[in-house]
Scaffold this motif. Structure first.
Motif, short mmCIF file in Angstrom:
data_model
loop_
_atom_site.label_atom_id
_atom_site.label_comp_id
_atom_site.label_asym_id
_atom_site.label_seq_id
_atom_site.Cartn_x
_atom_site.Cartn_y
_atom_site.Cartn_z
N ILE A 171 6.77 28.37 -61.17
CA ILE A 171 6.18 29.00 -59.98
C ILE A 171 6.25 30.51 -60.09
O ILE A 171 5.27 31.21 -59.79
CB ILE A 171 6.87 28.49 -58.70
N ARG A 172 7.37 31.04 -60.52
CA ARG A 172 7.51 32.50 -60.66
C ARG A 172 6.51 33.04 -61.68
O ARG A 172 5.83 34.03 -61.43
CB ARG A 172 8.94 32.87 -61.07
N ASN A 230 4.99 28.31 -50.43
CA ASN A 230 5.39 28.69 -49.07
C ASN A 230 4.90 27.75 -47.98
O ASN A 230 5.52 27.69 -46.92
CB ASN A 230 4.91 30.11 -48.76
N VAL A 268 -0.60 29.53 -56.07
CA VAL A 268 0.76 29.10 -56.38
C VAL A 268 1.73 29.56 -55.30
O VAL A 268 2.56 28.79 -54.82
CB VAL A 268 1.19 29.61 -57.77
N ARG A 269 1.59 30.82 -54.89
CA ARG A 269 2.48 31.34 -53.84
C ARG A 269 2.25 30.62 -52.52
O ARG A 269 3.21 30.29 -51.81
CB ARG A 269 2.28 32.85 -53.68
N ARG A 270 0.98 30.35 -52.18
CA ARG A 270 0.70 29.64 -50.93
C ARG A 270 1.27 28.24 -50.95
O ARG A 270 1.84 27.78 -49.97
CB ARG A 270 -0.82 29.60 -50.66
N SER A 275 2.93 32.90 -60.46
CA SER A 275 2.68 33.81 -59.34
C SER A 275 2.22 35.18 -59.82
O SER A 275 1.90 36.04 -59.02
CB SER A 275 3.95 33.96 -58.49
N GLN A 276 2.20 35.37 -61.13
CA GLN A 276 1.73 36.62 -61.72
C GLN A 276 0.29 36.40 -62.19
O GLN A 276 -0.02 35.41 -62.86
CB GLN A 276 2.61 37.01 -62.90
N ALA A 297 -2.91 32.92 -58.79
CA ALA A 297 -1.54 33.34 -58.50
C ALA A 297 -1.24 33.18 -57.02
O ALA A 297 -0.16 32.71 -56.63
CB ALA A 297 -1.32 34.78 -58.95
N GLY A 298 -2.20 33.54 -56.18
CA GLY A 298 -2.02 33.38 -54.74
C GLY A 298 -1.92 31.92 -54.35
O GLY A 298 -1.16 31.56 -53.43
#
Length: 111
Positions: A7-8, A56, A51-53, A11-12, A48-49
């Protein structure tokens, strides 16, 4: 690689772009490109967004689905990324209905 590291990394933008291209899924890439354009993002920014969404906002059921996809995968990283992107696409496509022939943007002005 642990899920948190995946995930980290995804996220890039650059790593998400590279991983998405390595999936060799032209249909998925086209869908991402279309939605990314709508949000004035690059494909990598959208991926990347996404993955972050997912990290979260996903429900417990979404996470369970992700774990099942990873468990059965030959390449868990790719399956992780594609599952998260498809989840995000589903959310984004549902959030903005397309009205044929109008430019209302899915608002109440369209009848």
């Amino acid at each position: 690689m642990l899920l948190g590291e995946i995930i980290r990394d995804f996220s890039q933008e650059a790593k998400a772009t590279e991983a998405l291209l390595s999936c060799h899924d032209i249909a998925l890439l086209a869908r991402v490109g279309e939605v990314a354009e709508r949000y004035e993002e690059t494909v990598g920014e959208y991926a990347a967004g996404a993955v972050r969404r997912f990290a979260n906002l996903a429900t417990s059921e979404d996470w369970l689905s992700l774990m099942n996809a990873i468990e059965r995968a030959d390449d868990p990283g790719v399956n992780c990324l594609t599952t998260m992107i498809k989840w995000s696409l589903k959310q984004d496509e549902a959030a903005r209905p397309v009205h044929a022939g109008c430019t209302c943007g899915g608002g109440a002005a369209c009848s």
